[in-house]
Each structure stands twice: as C-alpha cells, then as structure tokens.
Design a protein around this motif. Structure first.
Motif, PDB file in Angstrom:
ATOM      1  N   ASP B 126       0.813  -1.229   0.000  1.00  0.00           N
ATOM      2  CA  ASP B 126       0.000   0.000   0.000  1.00  0.00           C
ATOM      3  C   ASP B 126       0.842   1.272   0.000  1.00  0.00           C
ATOM      4  N   VAL B 127       2.089   1.152   0.453  1.00  0.00           N
ATOM      5  CA  VAL B 127       2.897   2.368   0.592  1.00  0.00           C
ATOM      6  C   VAL B 127       4.093   2.356  -0.348  1.00  0.00           C
ATOM      7  N   GLY B 128       4.035   1.511  -1.367  1.00  0.00           N
ATOM      8  CA  GLY B 128       5.177   1.385  -2.284  1.00  0.00           C
ATOM      9  C   GLY B 128       5.565   2.680  -2.950  1.00  0.00           C
ATOM     10  N   LYS B 129       4.586   3.550  -3.166  1.00  0.00           N
ATOM     11  CA  LYS B 129       4.883   4.797  -3.873  1.00  0.00           C
ATOM     12  C   LYS B 129       5.365   5.904  -2.943  1.00  0.00           C
ATOM     13  N   LYS B 130       5.112   5.712  -1.645  1.00  0.00           N
ATOM     14  CA  LYS B 130       5.482   6.736  -0.673  1.00  0.00           C
ATOM     15  C   LYS B 130       7.007   6.821  -0.543  1.00  0.00           C
ATOM     16  N   VAL B 131       7.536   8.039  -0.341  1.00  0.00           N
ATOM     17  CA  VAL B 131       8.994   8.135  -0.199  1.00  0.00           C
ATOM     18  C   VAL B 131       9.422   7.513   1.120  1.00  0.00           C
ATOM     19  N   VAL B 132      10.604   6.898   1.093  1.00  0.00           N
ATOM     20  CA  VAL B 132      11.055   6.095   2.223  1.00  0.00           C
ATOM     21  C   VAL B 132      11.251   6.938   3.479  1.00  0.00           C
ATOM     22  N   SER B 133      11.610   8.217   3.311  1.00  0.00           N
ATOM     23  CA  SER B 133      11.834   9.052   4.500  1.00  0.00           C
ATOM     24  C   SER B 133      10.558   9.160   5.342  1.00  0.00           C
ATOM     25  N   LYS B 134       9.402   8.884   4.735  1.00  0.00           N
ATOM     26  CA  LYS B 134       8.153   8.962   5.513  1.00  0.00           C
ATOM     27  C   LYS B 134       7.800   7.618   6.165  1.00  0.00           C
ATOM     28  N   TYR B 135       8.614   6.581   5.930  1.00  0.00           N
ATOM     29  CA  TYR B 135       8.329   5.262   6.502  1.00  0.00           C
ATOM     30  C   TYR B 135       8.631   5.249   7.998  1.00  0.00           C
ATOM     31  N   SER B 136       7.953   4.352   8.719  1.00  0.00           N
ATOM     32  CA  SER B 136       8.295   4.123  10.128  1.00  0.00           C
ATOM     33  C   SER B 136       9.546   3.243  10.181  1.00  0.00           C
ATOM     34  N   GLY B 137      10.121   3.130  11.391  1.00  0.00           N
ATOM     35  CA  GLY B 137      11.310   2.302  11.547  1.00  0.00           C
ATOM     36  C   GLY B 137      11.085   0.869  11.085  1.00  0.00           C
ATOM     37  N   GLY B 138       9.907   0.322  11.447  1.00  0.00           N
ATOM     38  CA  GLY B 138       9.599  -1.059  11.078  1.00  0.00           C
ATOM     39  C   GLY B 138       9.465  -1.224   9.573  1.00  0.00           C
ATOM     40  N   MET B 139       8.827  -0.238   8.929  1.00  0.00           N
ATOM     41  CA  MET B 139       8.662  -0.314   7.474  1.00  0.00           C
ATOM     42  C   MET B 139      10.013  -0.271   6.770  1.00  0.00           C
ATOM     43  N   LYS B 140      10.904   0.596   7.271  1.00  0.00           N
ATOM     44  CA  LYS B 140      12.241   0.684   6.656  1.00  0.00           C
ATOM     45  C   LYS B 140      12.985  -0.640   6.810  1.00  0.00           C
ATOM     46  N   ARG B 141      12.880  -1.227   8.023  1.00  0.00           N
ATOM     47  CA  ARG B 141      13.546  -2.507   8.258  1.00  0.00           C
ATOM     48  C   ARG B 141      13.055  -3.561   7.277  1.00  0.00           C
ATOM     49  N   ARG B 142      11.724  -3.589   7.077  1.00  0.00           N
ATOM     50  CA  ARG B 142      11.155  -4.601   6.186  1.00  0.00           C
ATOM     51  C   ARG B 142      11.591  -4.355   4.749  1.00  0.00           C
ATOM     52  N   LEU B 143      11.657  -3.077   4.371  1.00  0.00           N
ATOM     53  CA  LEU B 143      12.106  -2.764   3.011  1.00  0.00           C
ATOM     54  C   LEU B 143      13.587  -3.118   2.851  1.00  0.00           C
ATOM     55  N   ASN B 144      14.360  -2.833   3.921  1.00  0.00           N
ATOM     56  CA  ASN B 144      15.786  -3.152   3.904  1.00  0.00           C
ATOM     57  C   ASN B 144      16.002  -4.637   3.612  1.00  0.00           C
ATOM     58  N   LEU B 145      15.091  -5.458   4.179  1.00  0.00           N
ATOM     59  CA  LEU B 145      15.145  -6.901   3.953  1.00  0.00           C
ATOM     60  C   LEU B 145      14.679  -7.239   2.531  1.00  0.00           C
ATOM     61  N   ALA B 146      13.608  -6.582   2.102  1.00  0.00           N
ATOM     62  CA  ALA B 146      13.049  -6.892   0.781  1.00  0.00           C
ATOM     63  C   ALA B 146      14.052  -6.572  -0.329  1.00  0.00           C
ATOM     64  N   VAL B 147      14.778  -5.464  -0.151  1.00  0.00           N
ATOM     65  CA  VAL B 147      15.747  -5.071  -1.185  1.00  0.00           C
ATOM     66  C   VAL B 147      16.827  -6.152  -1.343  1.00  0.00           C
ATOM     67  N   ALA B 148      17.126  -6.845  -0.222  1.00  0.00           N
ATOM     68  CA  ALA B 148      18.169  -7.879  -0.279  1.00  0.00           C
ATOM     69  C   ALA B 148      17.761  -9.059  -1.146  1.00  0.00           C
ATOM     70  N   ILE B 149      16.457  -9.257  -1.310  1.00  0.00           N
ATOM     71  CA  ILE B 149      16.033 -10.455  -2.045  1.00  0.00           C
ATOM     72  C   ILE B 149      15.367 -10.125  -3.373  1.00  0.00           C
ATOM     73  N   ILE B 150      15.503  -8.864  -3.818  1.00  0.00           N
ATOM     74  CA  ILE B 150      14.823  -8.451  -5.052  1.00  0.00           C
ATOM     75  C   ILE B 150      15.228  -9.341  -6.231  1.00  0.00           C
ATOM     76  N   HIS B 151      16.466  -9.826  -6.215  1.00  0.00           N
ATOM     77  CA  HIS B 151      16.947 -10.619  -7.349  1.00  0.00           C
ATOM     78  C   HIS B 151      16.883 -12.119  -7.046  1.00  0.00           C
ATOM     79  N   ASP B 152      16.117 -12.464  -5.998  1.00  0.00           N
ATOM     80  CA  ASP B 152      15.890 -13.862  -5.662  1.00  0.00           C
ATOM     81  C   ASP B 152      17.194 -14.649  -5.489  1.00  0.00           C
TER      82      ASP B 152
END
Ligand SMILES: Nc1ncnc2c1ncn2[C@@H]1O[C@H](COP(=O)(O)OP(=O)(O)OP(=O)(O)O)[C@@H](O)[C@H]1O
Ligand SMILES: [Mg+2]
Lengths: 424, 284
Positions: B126-152
C-alpha cells in the motif's frame, strides 16, 4: 549499460527530489539570471542623456554658442574633447556619436545664406537609432540659430552687408541685381512679419533648405559587451547550474557512503567502473539538462539570441564535461558530505568571482581577465558567451572547449583513481 | 554453500574475526550469535566480498570466492540486508526495489513482478509509492530486507534485521525468514537476541571476540552448555530456587521436607548457554 543508466537515472531523480540540490542547481542560477539581467538592463539604458563627444575645430564665438545650445538640448550629454580621443571613444563603444565642428562652421552659422553650416558626425553603425536622435537635436539647434538670426535685424543686417559686398563684386547681371534688392529688403522682413502678427507662426527655416548639412561617417565600434544584458546573465546562470550540480553530485558519493547504500552498490554485481561511469553520466545529464533549460528560457522569454546554435551545443557539452570531472575530484577531496559541500563551495566561490561568474567578464579590468585564466569558470563562460553573443567562430571556440574537456578529463581521472571504496 | 575456512581478520591490533570456520547449507537458517563487537558484521562483510580476510578463505558454492569487491560475477547469487538501514530515502519504496533490481540485471515484466512480490513480502504494497523518508522504523527494516532479495538470491545474509522494530514488525520479519528457508534459501542471520535465534535458527554459531565458542543446533547447544535448570518452589510467602538437572527428583526431595504450594521448572535456554559461553562481563 542498462545498469549505468539505472544508477544515473536514480541519481538525477534524487537530485531533483533534494530541495537543497534543486535550489543550487536550478532555482539559484535562474534567480541570478533574472536578477543580474534586469539589473544590467537598467544600467545599459544608462543615464537619461545620450553621451556625445564634441570636437570644436572652429573655435569661434558662433561655434561656442552652438555648443552651448546643444548642451541645453534635452537628451544629450555633450562632452567637448580632442578629436583623437573622441574617435577612440566611439571605437571602444563608450560614446555612440562624435560630432565635429570643422573650421568655417561659425562663419556659416552667422551667415547661412551663402554656405549652409556643416558638421561631421561619426557614428557606430549599430547605434543608428542614437545617431538619428542626435541628428534631430543638431538640426533643431541649427534651426533655432537661424530663427534667432532672422529675428535679429542687427545680425541679419551685418550678414546682408557682408553678402552685398560679395554680390557687388560679381559681374553685372539681372540675377545679381535681384539678389541685391532682396538683401536690401530682407532686414525689414522680420519687422514686417512682426507687424502682421505672424511671428509665432513662422518657423525659422521656413522657405529655406535644412539649416544644417550633416556629413555622416561610420566607425565600427568594438563590441565590449552584449546588446542584451540577459545574454551575460544567462551565461552566468548556466555556469552556476554547473557549479551547483557538480557540488551536489560530489556530495552524493559521500552520502551513499554514510547512508550505507554504497555498501549495497558494492555488493551488487557491478564494477567500480560502472559506478564511476554512472556518477559521471548522472552529473553530465543533469547539468546538460539544466543548462540547456536555462538558455532555452533565456532565448524564449528574455530575447537572448545566440550567434550560433551548433557552437552553443558544443559549449554546453564541454562545460558539463568539465564540471563532471571537477565533481569527481571534489568527491575525493571531500570524504564526508559536509566536507564535499564545504570544499566544493569554498573553491567554487572565489574561482567563480575570478572567472566572471559574478561580475561579467567584459566589465573586468584586463589584468583580472588574464588572471581569470586559471579558473575553469572563465573558460566555461568564454565558451558560453562565445556562442551566445561574442560571435565566436568554430576556431575561436576550440580553445575554450579544449581547455574545458582537458580539465574535465584530468579531474575525473584523478578523482576516479583516488576514490575511497570503503563503506564506513 | 557458504564456507568459512579458518578465516581471520584484524583491524590494527584488534582481531575482529579469529580463526572462524563454518559451513552454511541450503534450506537452513544459520545463526551468528555474539555480543556487541563479537565480529558478526565483519564476518558478513567478508562473506559478501566487501572485506578481504587476512588469513583463511571464504568460499561460495565450493568455488574460490573472489574477494575482490570489483569482480561482480560472484555476487549475483547473494543478497545482503546491512545492519544499518541502507535505502534511498528520497525516493519511494518501490523505486528502491526497482533500482536495485535493475542493478542485478532485471528488467521489464520480470522486474515489475519481482517489485510487486517484494513489496508484498515486506507488507508494503500500500505504501510502495510513498517516499522512504516517511516510513516508520519497522517499514524501513522490512524494506531493507526486501531489497536484499529483489533478485531472488540463493544466499541471503541478514545482519541484525530486527533492530529497533516493534513486536508486530519483528514477528512479520520472522515469518518472512521462515518463508525464505522453506523456499530452500541459505540464510545467515546475525543477532544478539536469544529468543530470535532459538525460534528461527536451525544451527547457531556463538562467537565472542572473533572466536567461535560453539556451533550446533539449539537443543544440542542447550544440552551441552545449558547446565542445570532451575526449580522454583513456593511455600506460603517464601520462594526458593534450586538448580537441578533432575527436577522431578529434586521436587520429591523437597516435598519430603516441607509442604510445597506451587512449583515451576525453568529449563536452561539459549540465553543460559550464551551467558555461560561468553561470560557476564559487559562489552564495549
Ligand atoms: N573498519 C573497521 N576499522 C576498525 N575496527 C573495526 C572496523 N570494523 C569493525 N571494527 C571492530 O571490530 C570489532 C568487530 O566489529 P563488528 O562490527 O564485526 O562486530 P559485531 O559483532 O557486528 O557487533 P554489533 O553487534 O555491535 O554489530 C569491533 O571491536 C569493531 O570496533
Ligand atoms: Mg554488527
């Protein structure tokens, strides 16, 4: 290549999202262009009076009277100087018009019935509007002289008796006799006119040809500056967008390091070469875009007319290449983002001052322009101005462009070689 | 398979990693457990080629891992979620994923599919389009993890992926890690939270001051290093604690001597193992 473009696009995206970066690369240069353009536009309209250099070679009371009359005429600022000096002023574009009163002018003014008084006008051909206006003022003054003469029976009588002597010396003929009769009657013309109450209605030169012959010669003035002040201010603005862009991008490597994204980039399957190429490409793309946008605005809105569009394109490219190289060198000198910004601006400001980024080059004294050769900013401005208003030929453009590309390549190589790749 | 073979790394006089050896297998979550400054991040950095070991070899899939960070090929099949959040804050979450996806050679519909999948993985659709600076700490952590697996990637290295997040985000991250394991990935998970390791890790390496103190499954570690459990007994208002390896026997003994109103047995856990192995002295 796809990866390089992806990284460059990301950097440009971030630059335009970053308010400070946007301010320095777009907003500030644009404000500067408009501010200085408007300021110098006001200045170049100059004092309300058009300066003319006046050379009096006649040196009679009549010529002095005429000069005084010119001085009182609205619209002119008359400066009496020797001929050589006056010519020099026209050549340098300091004065648009030089007016010379040749020997015999005063005599003709006092007695315009035999020879029409004559002046020489020397003008810079591009200043035809000013020349036209000066011409009008000269004619007006000569007309007023004639009117004064016609309404002063004593002076008119003096002129007539002088002329009578001349006509009497001619061999007898009908024309001579008629002329003498006319001269005899003419002193009474003005009093007759007054008696009939027509004084105000008669113009001084009515019934005569123009009261003054003006012989015009043209002297090509060196162009010391552009005709449109926005031509310089937009060139300066384009320089500032390069400076802003290069400082912002030099910070971006340090920022990637401190935010940890450099680690991600280094772990990704790309090489350092990719990274460097991407940073260079991003800087090149962003500065080319902003500088092109600025000059496009200058052309469309502020009537800046580049003398050559192909050379302008070349200048834009070379300027951006130079500053992308400088960007890379700056990112090595400044390890952290604060250091990169501090050193970037600290170096840019004095070099810009020296290179014409603040006060336009053509207003600087010669020695300072020479000293400015150490500044990449000067070479950038030379290239930009060369294509915008200096009317450079391709050959003239090659020098600044070669200097710019050389600085760019050298700085980029030095920077790329010494860049720290550690992630902490 | 990630292999550490007698790997050491020093910073000046400090031996950050000291003769470390282990192997990580596909389909397992491998825990690197250690107090602050134990050398976990240093080990991770060597695994991804950011640092070069002084001694020993880090190998990947049985080939010599090229330690030059500038050689890209060996890094294709690994994904790293760094300890400190590493994202472009000025752009959106989806744009971060898209960018790193491109860096790994993804494009077109493949890329978009992965972006959608990773946003979903991180519960950020739901927040994919939102800029990351507006994310909460938990959202950033989850994105930090997701970026690691983008290329499977086959090998996923997570360096303290739950620092500074609320229990909900933490739980979501646990589930995602389990999902990765079930998909047959090799996961290296560093932490100093014992309950995380106990819940998630198939095998745990406990390291301290760069040295490997113990390496085994959690039950085996507890068996070997947990020591006795604690039997807590309450009679009236008084409570007493008894260390024991035989709680039933001890309880019977106590009941023979006194009335017992209430009792509780606390078996040794990973924390006991950890403290037994690394001592109770403060680090840093
Ligand atoms: N680049 C470096 N230069 C000097 N010393 C370093 C460097 N990186 C790490 N160290 C030191 O090496 C030791 C191990 O650090 P490391 O970051 O690997 O520990 P860690 O287990 O990840 O700790 P934490 O739980 O705090 O993240 C620490 O004492 C640290 O100060
Ligand atoms: Mg760490």
């Amino acid at each position: 290549m796809n990866k390089i473009v992806a990284m460059a696009a990301k950097d440009i995206h971030i630059l335009f999202r970053d308010k400070l970066g946007f301010f320095f690369t777009v907003f500030f240069p644009l404000m500067m262009a408009i501010f200085f353009g408007a300021m110098f536009a006001g200045l170049s309209r100059g004092p309300a009076n058009i300066p003319i250099a006046l050379v009096d070679q006649d040196r009679t009371s009549a010529s002095e009277r005429f000069i005084e009359r010119l001085g009182q005429a609205s619209g002119l600022a008359v400066e009496q100087i020797p001929r050589e000096e006056a010519l020099e002023q026209v050549r340098r574009g300091r004065t648009a018009v030089m007016v010379t009163l040749t020997p015999g002018f005063g005599a003709a003014l006092d007695n315009p019935f035999v020879t029409t008084p004559e002046v020489e006008m020397t003008v810079d051909p591009t200043q035809f509007a000013v020349a036209g206006m000066v011409r009008g003022v000269l004619l007006e003054a000569a007309g007023a002289e004639l009117q004064d003469l016609m309404s002063d029976p004593a002076r008119l009588g003096a002129a007539n008796s002088q002329n009578s002597l001349f006509f009497e010396s001619l061999p007898p003929s009908d024309a001579r006799d008629q002329m003498l009769t006319f001269l005899d009657l003419s002193p009474r013309v003005s009093s007759l006119i007054d008696e009939m109450g027509l004084g105000a209605a008669t113009g001084g030169n009515q019934g005569f040809g123009p009261p003054l012959e003006i012989e015009q010669t043209e002297v090509q003035a060196e162009r010391p500056g552009p005709t449109n002040s926005y031509a310089t201010s937009f060139a300066q603005a384009m320089l500032w967008t390069l400076i802003g862009g290069s400082v912002s991008f030099s910070m971006s490597i340090a920022i990637e390091r401190s935010r940890g994204t450099l680690m991600r980039l280094l772990v990704a399957p790309i090489t350092a070469r990719h990274l460097l190429a991407a940073k260079g490409l991003a800087c090149l793309g962003a500065t080319l875009f902003t500088s092109t946008a600025l000059i496009t605005l200058g052309i469309t809105v502020f009537d800046v007319r580049p003398t050559s569009y192909p050379l302008l394109a070349l200048a834009l490219l070379c300027g951006s290449i130079c500053f992308c190289g400088i960007m890379m060198a700056l990112s090595v000198i400044g390890g952290t983002e604060q250091a990169a910004a501090g050193i970037g601006w600290g170096l840019s400001l004095p070099l810009s001052m020296l290179g014409g980024g603040m006060v336009p080059l053509f207003l600087m004294p010669e020695w300072m322009q020479t000293l400015g050769n150490i500044s990449p900013m000067k070479w950038t401005l030379m290239a930009y101005e060369g294509a915008i208003w200096r009317g450079f030929t391709l050959n003239e453009m090659l020098l600044p462009c070669a200097v710019l590309v050389a600085i760019g390549v050298l700085a980029f190589t030095l920077g790329a070689r010494n860049l720290r790749w550690d992630t902490g | 398979m990630l292999v550490f073979d007698h790997v050491s790394k020093s910073f000046g006089d400090l031996r950050a990693v000291d003769d470390l050896s282990f192997e990580v297998e596909a389909g397992e979550v491998f825990g690197l457990l250690g107090p602050n400054g134990a050398g976990k991040t240093t080990a991770i950095n060597m695994a991804v080629g950011l640092l070069e070991p002084d001694e020993g070899v880090v190998r990947f899939a049985d080939e010599a891992f090229d330690r030059d960070p500038r050689d890209a090929e060996n890094r294709r099949s690994l994904g790293l979620a760094p300890q400190s959040i590493a994202l472009y804050e000025q752009i959106g979450g989806a744009d971060n994923l898209r960018f790193f996806g491109r860096l790994h050679g993804l494009r077109g519909t493949d890329l978009e599919e992965r972006v959608v999948a990773c946003l979903d993985f991180a519960d950020l659709t739901d927040v994919g389009k939102k800029v990351v600076s507006k994310y909460s700490g938990g959202m950033k952590r989850r994105l930090n993890l997701a970026v690691a697996i983008i290329h499977d990637p086959e090998l996923v290295l997570l360096d303290e992926p739950t620092v500074g997040v609320d229990p909900q985000s933490r739980n979501a991250i646990f589930e995602r890690v389990e999902q990765l394991r079930d998909a047959g990935k090799e996961v290296v998970y560093t932490t100093h939270y014992m309950e995380e390791a106990q819940r998630l890790c198939d095998r745990v390496a406990i390291i301290d001051r760069g040295r490997l103190m113990a390496l085994d499954t959690v039950p085996a570690l507890i068996e070997a290093h947990g020591g006795p459990g604690n039997l807590v007994v309450r009679t009236g208002d008084s409570e007493s604690r008894h260390e024991t390896t035989d709680p039933l026997g001890t309880l019977a003994e106590l009941q023979a001597r006194q009335a017992v109103d209430h009792f509780q047995y606390l078996p040794p856990d990973l924390e006991t193992v950890f403290l037994n192995l690394t001592g109770r002295a403060l680090r840093d």
